[in-house]
Design a protein around this motif. Structure first.
Motif, PDB file in Angstrom:
ATOM      1  N   VAL B  44       1.365  18.033  53.057  1.00 27.37           N
ATOM      2  CA  VAL B  44      -0.002  18.546  53.185  1.00 27.37           C
ATOM      3  C   VAL B  44      -0.974  17.387  53.395  1.00 27.37           C
ATOM      4  CG1 VAL B  44      -1.887  19.668  51.937  1.00 27.37           C
ATOM      5  CG2 VAL B  44       0.425  20.623  51.832  1.00 27.37           C
ATOM      6  N   THR B  45      -1.875  17.545  54.351  1.00 35.30           N
ATOM      7  CA  THR B  45      -2.833  16.482  54.641  1.00 35.30           C
ATOM      8  C   THR B  45      -4.116  17.082  55.205  1.00 35.30           C
ATOM      9  OG1 THR B  45      -3.117  14.342  55.736  1.00 35.30           O
ATOM     10  CG2 THR B  45      -1.982  16.052  56.996  1.00 35.30           C
ATOM     11  N   ASP B  46      -5.085  16.209  55.565  1.00 37.98           N
ATOM     12  CA  ASP B  46      -6.316  16.659  56.217  1.00 37.98           C
ATOM     13  C   ASP B  46      -7.114  17.618  55.319  1.00 37.98           C
ATOM     14  OD1 ASP B  46      -7.980  16.484  58.468  1.00 37.98           O
ATOM     15  OD2 ASP B  46      -7.260  18.413  59.228  1.00 37.98           O
ATOM     16  N   LEU B  47      -7.172  17.289  54.035  1.00 31.10           N
ATOM     17  CA  LEU B  47      -7.816  18.168  53.063  1.00 31.10           C
ATOM     18  C   LEU B  47      -9.290  17.836  52.893  1.00 31.10           C
ATOM     19  CD1 LEU B  47      -5.060  18.019  50.298  1.00 31.10           C
ATOM     20  CD2 LEU B  47      -5.556  19.987  51.780  1.00 31.10           C
ATOM     21  N   THR B  48     -10.101  18.865  52.712  1.00 33.10           N
ATOM     22  CA  THR B  48     -11.468  18.679  52.241  1.00 33.10           C
ATOM     23  C   THR B  48     -11.442  18.945  50.738  1.00 33.10           C
ATOM     24  OG1 THR B  48     -12.453  19.348  54.329  1.00 33.10           O
ATOM     25  CG2 THR B  48     -13.848  19.505  52.373  1.00 33.10           C
ATOM     26  N   VAL B  49     -11.780  17.933  49.955  1.00 33.66           N
ATOM     27  CA  VAL B  49     -11.658  18.011  48.498  1.00 33.66           C
ATOM     28  C   VAL B  49     -13.038  18.206  47.883  1.00 33.66           C
ATOM     29  CG1 VAL B  49     -10.932  16.775  46.410  1.00 33.66           C
ATOM     30  CG2 VAL B  49      -9.609  16.559  48.526  1.00 33.66           C
ATOM     31  N   VAL B  50     -13.173  19.254  47.071  1.00 36.36           N
ATOM     32  CA  VAL B  50     -14.432  19.585  46.399  1.00 36.36           C
ATOM     33  C   VAL B  50     -14.223  19.370  44.910  1.00 36.36           C
ATOM     34  CG1 VAL B  50     -16.124  21.401  45.963  1.00 36.36           C
ATOM     35  CG2 VAL B  50     -14.923  21.313  48.168  1.00 36.36           C
ATOM     36  N   SER B  51     -14.933  18.392  44.308  1.00 35.50           N
ATOM     37  CA  SER B  51     -14.551  18.004  42.958  1.00 35.50           C
ATOM     38  C   SER B  51     -15.653  17.224  42.251  1.00 35.50           C
ATOM     39  CB  SER B  51     -13.291  17.119  43.042  1.00 35.50           C
ATOM     40  OG  SER B  51     -12.903  16.649  41.765  1.00 35.50           O
ATOM     41  N   PHE B  52     -15.786  17.468  40.930  1.00 33.18           N
ATOM     42  CA  PHE B  52     -16.442  16.475  40.072  1.00 33.18           C
ATOM     43  C   PHE B  52     -15.398  15.384  39.927  1.00 33.18           C
ATOM     44  CE2 PHE B  52     -19.120  20.068  38.566  1.00 33.18           C
ATOM     45  CZ  PHE B  52     -20.354  19.476  38.722  1.00 33.18           C
ATOM     46  N   GLY B  53     -15.457  14.392  40.813  1.00 33.38           N
ATOM     47  CA  GLY B  53     -14.299  13.582  41.132  1.00 33.38           C
ATOM     48  C   GLY B  53     -13.831  12.623  40.061  1.00 33.38           C
ATOM     49  N   GLY B  54     -12.535  12.483  39.999  1.00 34.69           N
ATOM     50  CA  GLY B  54     -11.868  11.504  39.150  1.00 34.69           C
ATOM     51  C   GLY B  54     -10.659  10.985  39.906  1.00 34.69           C
ATOM     52  N   PRO B  55      -9.543  10.737  39.177  1.00 41.76           N
ATOM     53  CA  PRO B  55      -8.357  10.186  39.837  1.00 41.76           C
ATOM     54  C   PRO B  55      -7.706  11.168  40.816  1.00 41.76           C
ATOM     55  CG  PRO B  55      -7.893  10.723  37.548  1.00 41.76           C
ATOM     56  CD  PRO B  55      -9.370  10.861  37.722  1.00 41.76           C
ATOM     57  N   GLY B  72     -20.266  15.325  43.281  1.00 34.82           N
ATOM     58  CA  GLY B  72     -21.504  14.916  42.617  1.00 34.82           C
ATOM     59  C   GLY B  72     -21.367  13.485  42.118  1.00 34.82           C
ATOM     60  N   PHE B  73     -20.139  13.080  41.855  1.00 38.15           N
ATOM     61  CA  PHE B  73     -19.802  11.707  41.489  1.00 38.15           C
ATOM     62  C   PHE B  73     -18.296  11.560  41.609  1.00 38.15           C
ATOM     63  CE2 PHE B  73     -19.638  14.100  37.503  1.00 38.15           C
ATOM     64  CZ  PHE B  73     -18.381  13.787  37.054  1.00 38.15           C
ATOM     65  N   VAL B  74     -17.812  10.313  41.609  1.00 40.02           N
ATOM     66  CA  VAL B  74     -16.376  10.043  41.465  1.00 40.02           C
ATOM     67  C   VAL B  74     -16.254   8.944  40.426  1.00 40.02           C
ATOM     68  CG1 VAL B  74     -14.234   9.312  42.571  1.00 40.02           C
ATOM     69  CG2 VAL B  74     -15.893  10.657  43.864  1.00 40.02           C
ATOM     70  N   SER B  75     -15.668   9.257  39.276  1.00 40.79           N
ATOM     71  CA  SER B  75     -15.619   8.302  38.174  1.00 40.79           C
ATOM     72  C   SER B  75     -14.355   8.505  37.348  1.00 40.79           C
ATOM     73  CB  SER B  75     -16.844   8.490  37.272  1.00 40.79           C
ATOM     74  OG  SER B  75     -16.735   7.683  36.116  1.00 40.79           O
ATOM     75  N   LEU B  76     -13.891   7.418  36.741  1.00 46.83           N
ATOM     76  CA  LEU B  76     -12.760   7.510  35.812  1.00 46.83           C
ATOM     77  C   LEU B  76     -13.249   7.490  34.358  1.00 46.83           C
ATOM     78  CD1 LEU B  76     -10.270   5.090  37.644  1.00 46.83           C
ATOM     79  CD2 LEU B  76     -10.429   7.583  37.810  1.00 46.83           C
ATOM     80  N   ASP B  77     -14.548   7.667  34.141  1.00 45.53           N
ATOM     81  CA  ASP B  77     -15.156   7.706  32.817  1.00 45.53           C
ATOM     82  C   ASP B  77     -15.091   6.356  32.114  1.00 45.53           C
ATOM     83  OD1 ASP B  77     -16.010  10.390  32.946  1.00 45.53           O
ATOM     84  OD2 ASP B  77     -13.991  11.060  32.462  1.00 45.53           O
ATOM     85  N   SER B  78     -13.915   5.971  31.623  1.00 42.81           N
ATOM     86  CA  SER B  78     -13.812   4.678  30.940  1.00 42.81           C
ATOM     87  C   SER B  78     -13.792   3.526  31.944  1.00 42.81           C
ATOM     88  CB  SER B  78     -12.562   4.640  30.043  1.00 42.81           C
ATOM     89  OG  SER B  78     -11.421   5.028  30.781  1.00 42.81           O
ATOM     90  N   ILE B  79     -13.536   3.824  33.201  1.00 41.25           N
ATOM     91  CA  ILE B  79     -13.708   2.875  34.303  1.00 41.25           C
ATOM     92  C   ILE B  79     -14.739   3.533  35.217  1.00 41.25           C
ATOM     93  CG2 ILE B  79     -12.610   1.700  36.254  1.00 41.25           C
ATOM     94  CD1 ILE B  79      -9.930   1.980  34.705  1.00 41.25           C
ATOM     95  N   ALA B  80     -15.842   2.828  35.478  1.00 41.20           N
ATOM     96  CA  ALA B  80     -16.996   3.491  36.094  1.00 41.20           C
ATOM     97  C   ALA B  80     -16.665   4.149  37.430  1.00 41.20           C
ATOM     98  CB  ALA B  80     -18.143   2.487  36.261  1.00 41.20           C
ATOM     99  N   LEU B  81     -15.912   3.452  38.270  1.00 35.69           N
ATOM    100  CA  LEU B  81     -15.694   3.962  39.613  1.00 35.69           C
ATOM    101  C   LEU B  81     -14.217   3.950  39.954  1.00 35.69           C
ATOM    102  CD1 LEU B  81     -17.991   4.591  41.853  1.00 35.69           C
ATOM    103  CD2 LEU B  81     -16.888   2.725  43.043  1.00 35.69           C
ATOM    104  N   ASP B  82     -13.747   4.976  40.653  1.00 33.37           N
ATOM    105  CA  ASP B  82     -12.350   4.965  41.076  1.00 33.37           C
ATOM    106  C   ASP B  82     -12.192   3.988  42.246  1.00 33.37           C
ATOM    107  OD1 ASP B  82      -9.998   5.693  42.759  1.00 33.37           O
ATOM    108  OD2 ASP B  82      -9.692   7.122  41.131  1.00 33.37           O
ATOM    109  N   TYR B 248      -3.159   2.353  37.150  1.00 35.98           N
ATOM    110  CA  TYR B 248      -3.496   3.071  38.384  1.00 35.98           C
ATOM    111  C   TYR B 248      -4.646   2.371  39.118  1.00 35.98           C
ATOM    112  CZ  TYR B 248      -6.422   6.527  40.828  1.00 35.98           C
ATOM    113  OH  TYR B 248      -7.244   7.162  41.715  1.00 35.98           O
ATOM    114  N   ALA B 249      -5.674   1.997  38.354  1.00 42.43           N
ATOM    115  CA  ALA B 249      -6.836   1.348  38.972  1.00 42.43           C
ATOM    116  C   ALA B 249      -6.448   0.004  39.580  1.00 42.43           C
ATOM    117  CB  ALA B 249      -7.949   1.166  37.936  1.00 42.43           C
ATOM    118  N   ASP B 250      -5.614  -0.759  38.850  1.00 44.21           N
ATOM    119  CA  ASP B 250      -5.192  -2.079  39.345  1.00 44.21           C
ATOM    120  C   ASP B 250      -4.397  -1.972  40.643  1.00 44.21           C
ATOM    121  OD1 ASP B 250      -6.418  -3.179  37.174  1.00 44.21           O
ATOM    122  OD2 ASP B 250      -4.572  -3.480  36.017  1.00 44.21           O
TER     123      ASP B 250
END
Lengths: 245, 291
Positions: B44-55, B72-82, B248-250
């Motif tokens: 599966v590919t070519d997706l439009t993703v609708v999300s209060f974004g995280g990982p 509205g945002f993309v964040s890992l909470d304890s790490i500010a940005l994915d 994951y972030a690293d």
């Protein structure tokens, strides 16, 4: 010093939900709740309102008395109802208080640096009092023009033709050097400089002119405020990680 | 009543390339990660993703499966940005629809009510309107106010993860926050619910009735996926796996590191993923310590 300035920003807010992003604003909101504004409501950063200030970085799961349930969906209701006061961060701020936390660089489609996104800034600034906290006062933050307007500044709010922005209310910008507020034209100016800082130093680290007289020096914390910060609110000294020294 | 259980491996009978998928949870909190990992294993590919974004957003971006992200945002909470999302934006110019969070909620609620739009004050005079030139304002018919008319979003499929559920598609959350998972299920044409544990319907009533967040009216498939929100938080069953989230972030550091991360954690099935996570934690036990 900065925490007390943040607390003073919340002092006159009355019965509102405090929304504080960052360590120093969080300390400030808790300090205001314990001193100048007992009506202030604090959340644990998750889904609960806490009757007593929760320990910094902790949630209701770590203990404390819960006085209300405030899942994220309810935060949007409180925000729209206007009974809230935000103190947010800012990657860029211009002279009219336009704030950017979305992206850096002229090309919106391929930013030089992608930031967190607009988050709640557009909605916060048109619904209730909003302040900003800048841990490192520099010309990279205080810029002539922000790359993306997330939080709405005075120039745009005043140019808006309808009555829909009647709740727009920018208060102060607190930094590691000074407290800034807005003049009658909606432009930032120095209200007070922190002890040991001169107005010229603040101007030198600001990317636009800061005109007008300086009201004086930021007040120092009282002995009781120092005790509350050191023993009750932030015993682990998390504040030193945000503002060294 | 229809049994709606679905094997994780059969997710692609519901999710197809080119779809708009709504993903529940919030940041790095109760994300349907087992379902997302299954998409990574699929074509599966070519997706439009609708999300209060995280990982969820970061993983799908890193795997090259995303056409556009609506957030509205993309964040890992304890790490500010994915960092994977950040790389997709900075290096590839991945198209996005960035909203104010309140606008994002309005878009979901409008979709859930099958309305073409809902009005909100949020976004007025901000560059959110300039970044998304298709957005329009609407004049109040009652007074002199003008509002942003946020267009309703109706995803083809919603993916959500809850703590308990039954085979009919009733779902229960036991944590502190429902997030917007029920709204996602209303807004989407079809909803896939993954749960930590399938239980008998009668067991659902043991907790407060308010915990019954989604019901079978709006759920089309149920996947039993223990650890299905890992590495995001799924309290009270488990908290966020900060060590793994950092790992994951690293992995965003370079294409080679992502390849190594994918080889270790993502290229096998769900059981081997959890085994690899356990191995990571075992390696972190200090010398001489007894587990």
């Amino acid at each position: 010093m900065c925490a007390v300035a943040c607390a003073d920003a919340f002092a006159g807010s009355g019965r509102v939900l405090a929304h504080a992003v960052g360590t120093v604003p969080s300390i400030g909101a808790r300090l205001a709740r314990l001193t100048s504004n007992p009506e202030l409501a604090l959340s644990d950063g998750e889904a609960f309102l806490m009757a007593e200030p929760p320990p910094l970085g902790g949630t209701a799961a770590d203990g404390g008395v819960v006085e209300g349930w405030l899942p994220f969906r309810s935060v949007f209701d409180v925000l729209a109802a206007g009974r809230r006061h935000s103190m947010m961060g800012a990657s860029q701020v211009d002279r009219f208080g336009n704030q950017n936390i979305s992206r850096i660089g002229p090309d919106w489609n391929r930013p030089k640096r992608q930031l967190i996104g607009a988050r709640g800034a557009p909605g916060n600034t048109v619904n209730h009092r909003t302040d900003y906290w800048v841990a490192r006062h520099s010309p990279r933050v205080f810029v002539e023009a922000v790359d993306v307007v997330c939080g709405v500044g005075h120039d745009r709010a005043r140019a808006h033709p309808s009555t829909a922005l009647r709740f727009h209310d920018l208060g102060v910008v607190i930094t590691d050097l000074a407290v800034l507020d807005y003049d009658g034209e909606g432009r930032l100016r120095i209200r007070t400089v922190h002890p040991g800082v001169t107005p010229d130093e603040v101007r030198a680290r600001t990317g636009f002119p800061l005109d007008g007289p300086v009201a004086g020096r930021t007040r120092s914390p009282t002995a009781e405020e120092l005790r509350l910060i050191r023993e009750v609110i932030d015993p682990r000294g998390l504040r030193d990680r945000e503002v060294p020294g | 009543m229809t049994r709606k259980t679905l094997e994780l491996g059969d997710l692609t009978t519901v999710v197809e390339s080119g779809m708009t998928i709504g993903i529940g949870g919030w940041g790095s909190r109760r994300k349907p990660m087992a379902l997302v990992r299954q998409l990574l294993r699929s074509d599966v590919t070519d997706l439009t993703v609708v999300s209060f974004g995280g990982p969820d957003v970061g993983l799908l971006c890193a795997a090259g499966k995303v056409r556009r992200v609506v957030y509205g945002f993309v964040s890992l909470d304890s790490i500010a940005l994915d960092p994977h999302f950040r790389a997709a934006r900075e290096q590839r110019g991945l198209p996005v629809t960035e909203y104010d969070e309140g606008m994002f909620v309005a878009a979901l609620r409008a979709g859930a009510q099958r309305l073409s739009f809902l009005p909100t004050r949020a976004g007025l005079e901000s560059d959110v309107l300039r970044m998304n030139p298709e957005l329009r304002t609407v004049a109040s018919p009652y007074d002199d106010e003008v509002y942003v008319a946020v267009p309703g979003i109706r995803p083809d499929v919603a993916l959500i993860h809850l703590h308990r559920g039954d085979v009919h598609g009733n779902g229960q959350y036991l944590g502190p926050d429902p997030y917007f998972d029920d709204v996602f299920s209303l807004a989407a044409d079809r909803t896939v619910l993954s749960v930590e544990r399938l239980v008998e319907t009668a067991e659902l009533a043991a907790a407060a009735p308010q915990s019954l967040l989604v019901n079978r009216l709006f759920v089309d498939a149920v996947v039993e996926a223990p650890g299905g929100a890992h590495f995001t938080t799924c309290v009270p069953d488990y908290g966020r796996d900060e060590l793994f989230q950092q790992t994951y972030a690293d992995a965003a550091g370079s294409p080679e590191r992502w390849e190594a991360f994918a080889a270790e954690y993502l290229n096998g099935d769900e059981a081997s993923y959890h085994a690899a996570v356990r191995a990571l934690h075992a390696r972190r036990v200090p010398e001489g310590a007894t587990a």
